[in-house]
Design an enzyme around this catalytic site. Sequence first.
Site, mmCIF file in Angstrom:
data_model
loop_
_atom_site.group_PDB
_atom_site.id
_atom_site.type_symbol
_atom_site.label_atom_id
_atom_site.label_comp_id
_atom_site.label_asym_id
_atom_site.label_seq_id
_atom_site.Cartn_x
_atom_site.Cartn_y
_atom_site.Cartn_z
ATOM 1 N N TRP A 104 0.816 -1.207 0.000
ATOM 2 C CA TRP A 104 0.000 0.000 0.000
ATOM 3 C C TRP A 104 0.851 1.259 0.000
ATOM 4 C CZ3 TRP A 104 -4.410 -0.842 -1.877
ATOM 5 C CH2 TRP A 104 -5.078 -2.041 -1.633
ATOM 6 N N ASP A 177 -1.856 6.287 6.857
ATOM 7 C CA ASP A 177 -2.931 5.393 6.425
ATOM 8 C C ASP A 177 -3.074 4.331 7.508
ATOM 9 O OD1 ASP A 177 -4.570 3.491 5.327
ATOM 10 O OD2 ASP A 177 -3.390 3.202 3.495
ATOM 11 N N LYS A 201 -12.927 -1.634 7.319
ATOM 12 C CA LYS A 201 -11.977 -2.507 8.019
ATOM 13 C C LYS A 201 -12.443 -2.808 9.440
ATOM 14 C CE LYS A 201 -8.704 -2.384 4.767
ATOM 15 N NZ LYS A 201 -8.117 -3.560 4.121
#
Length: 304
Positions: A104, A177, A201
Amino acid sequence: MKFERAWNFSSGPTCLPLSVLQKAQAEFLNYNGTGMCVAELSHRSKHFKEIWNNVRTGFTKFLNIPETHKVMLIQDDASMQFAAIPMNFLAGKSAANYLVTGHWSEACIEDAEAYCTVNRVCPSPPKPVCAVSPYDKWHVDAKAAYLHYCSNETGDGVALYDFPYELLPENMPLICDMSSELGSRQIDISKFGVIYAGVQKNFGSSGVTVLIVKKSLLDKSTVLPITPSVYNYPLVQEAADEMYNTPATWSCYITWLCLDYMNKQGLKYYEDLSIDCLLYTSDAADDMQCVDLGGRRIIKKKKK
């Protein structure tokens, strides 16, 4: 029809509390006496505005967000922030620091390079990524606009929980993040300029990204001119109720139900639960089987 709830360890969308699903089911056709499903409500109606505000106050309470920061709810997933971050927070500078910790981080850099010069804080680790480079190998550009990192790279199994704040130049915003871990442990939000996470999430269903932004960073004069209005965050926060466009109403509703449920226990409870789950799944691994359902891995007990 009888069925067993799956042990869903997908990184997201993931499992939701059963009581949340049952409440949503009970209110599905008639939310709060409106004669409508939440998915049908006008986002300007008093009923949805209440949901909207409850989500923001719910995050503030659960994460102990200080008054220096504000909660913003953005329609999309966290990956959109890969471009929106440099658009909003370069603050007139041409470079930004990015720490590479896995997939990511690399994806974020690919988008950021369209808007600024990226300084990789440390050399990209070899594949597969399994560790964060030693701190003495880091090189932080003190003249760059900010430092960005991903605290938990689920695909690579790498987490950076104890960030070395002493390596951050004075007044440089730290942007993180936290999609995979926000809500699983206590953090000092005051140390961050921006935290962002997709709610699917740990907090609800897909369609909403929560941003926790230091108020002093929201400056219209420093946003890149090419920034679309819906991702111009100083502009968004000036809109009525901070809703520049129609939000993902259903996802906001599920997020509110989840936050209401989670705030009854508090963040420390979920931090302890996360540790217990980790220990349990480690000990029970030999008694489990992993079933791949179209790219989603569902963990179930093996049949005896």
